[in-house]
Enzyme design. Structure first.
Site, short mmCIF file in Angstrom:
data_model
loop_
_atom_site.label_atom_id
_atom_site.label_comp_id
_atom_site.label_asym_id
_atom_site.label_seq_id
_atom_site.Cartn_x
_atom_site.Cartn_y
_atom_site.Cartn_z
N SER A 95 -23.78 14.43 56.08
CA SER A 95 -24.73 13.57 55.19
C SER A 95 -26.03 14.43 55.30
O SER A 95 -26.62 15.18 55.86
CB SER A 95 -24.94 12.19 55.99
N ASP B 155 -26.57 6.14 70.27
CA ASP B 155 -27.02 7.82 70.19
C ASP B 155 -28.60 7.60 70.08
O ASP B 155 -29.18 8.34 69.32
CB ASP B 155 -26.35 8.30 68.92
#
Ligand code: ADE
Length: 313
Positions: free
Chosen positions: A46, A159
């Site tokens: 992305s 994360d």
């Protein structure tokens, strides 16, 4: 189709186009509604682009995810997880990059997000070497407050790292990248290591287990890094970094603030249940105990999101 079940499709307000659109506010949106500008960031499948709404002039960050790449790598669930967690988090907290709408065309998925104009906390740490104590305290408090909200919604980030902590116009925190987010109670799709070596917890390495405690482990690593300018756990290879984490092999440099040290030590504990912030409400290590830690003595939690940010130094 990435539409979650609670978002029922509406009758189109204009002729249907080739692209399938859905938005958080129910309007149909497509790429032609925006003027795209420079690239703000890049992931493995992305990129995040600056974008301005043609009709309102509002500025956004649009995450453009390559559908072909997602499918080839069997990663469709990652985009789905990110969308589901962002929808679930809604607009309920200032410390989260909010999802305004999503749409897709033949090639890409598009997530229209809050623009965090001052970039990543990581760049600030790199540019300055380390942050001043007031600065580190302020960002730690904002992350603590945001994590408390995220977890209260039953979502794990999984994360957390300074690259995923963005800064808005007022240099306040906006946490982003919920691609590895998890809604508690969902079946675990990815039973594999999803984080970044330096911030991953021992329980994920050893037992493939993540809870909200793992986000507090990562926060411990971030506090250490903001203050010292170095990773808490860092080997010559990812393998060696992970070995250090398993042994909880780290040490504080000379002069590391004593209260910050105590806080970090209460995050970087092997037993996830004992970590500060991770205990159930009413326990000695619940979120209230975390907020009452001496490191935060000068923080006014009630005005945390309206007080000016300390200067970056
Ligand atoms: N980079 C990645 N996401 C971003 C966002 N929402 N705003 C600014 N830069 C970004």
């Amino acid at each position: 189709d990435l539409r979650p079940s609670e978002m029922k499709p509406r009758a189109p307000s204009r002729p249907p186009s080739k692209s399938r659109n859905s938005s958080v506010n129910g309007r149909g949106v497509s790429a032609s509604d925006f003027t795209f500008g420079r690239q703000l960031g890049q992931g493995s499948y992305s990129s995040v682009m600056y974008a301005k709404s043609v009709s309102t002039g509002e500025e956004y960050a649009i995450k453009v995810i390559d559908k072909g790449h997602l499918k080839r790598k069997d990663k469709t669930h990652i985009a789905q997880a990110e969308r589901n967690t962002l929808v679930k988090l809604g607009s309920g907290h200032p410390g989260i990059v909010r999802l305004h709408s999503t749409f897709q065309d033949n090639w890409s998925l598009y997530f229209v997000l809050d623009l965090a104009r001052n970039g990543e906390l990581q760049s600030r740490i790199s540019n300055l070497g380390s942050l001043s104590l007031p600065c580190a305290r302020y960002y730690t408090a904002q992350i603590v407050d945001t994590l408390g909200y995220i977890h209260s919604k039953g979502v794990l980030h999984r994360d957390l790292k300074p690259e995923n902590v963005l800064l808005d116009d007022n240099f306040r925190v906006k946490i982003c990248d919920f691609g590895t987010g998890k809604i508690l109670g969902d079946s675990d799709r990815a039973a594999t290591f999803v984080g970044t070596p330096q911030y991953v917890s021992p329980e994920l390495l050893e037992r493939n287990e993540t809870t909200k405690s793992s986000d507090y482990w990562a926060l411990g690593c971030i506090v250490y890094q903001m203050i010292s300018g170095k990773f808490a756990f860092h080997g010559l290879s990812d393998y060696l970094t992970l070995e250090k984490i398993k042994k909880i092999d780290y040490s504080f440099p000379e002069g590391f603030d004593e209260e910050a040290k105590d806080l970090v030590q209460k995050f970087l504990i092997r037993d996830p249940a004992q970590r500060l912030g991770a205990g159930p409400p009413g326990s000695p290590n619940d979120v209230r105990a975390l907020r009452s830690h001496p490191f935060f003595a000068s923080i006014n939690w009630a005005t945390l999101w309206s007080d000016p940010a300390p200067p970056f130094e």
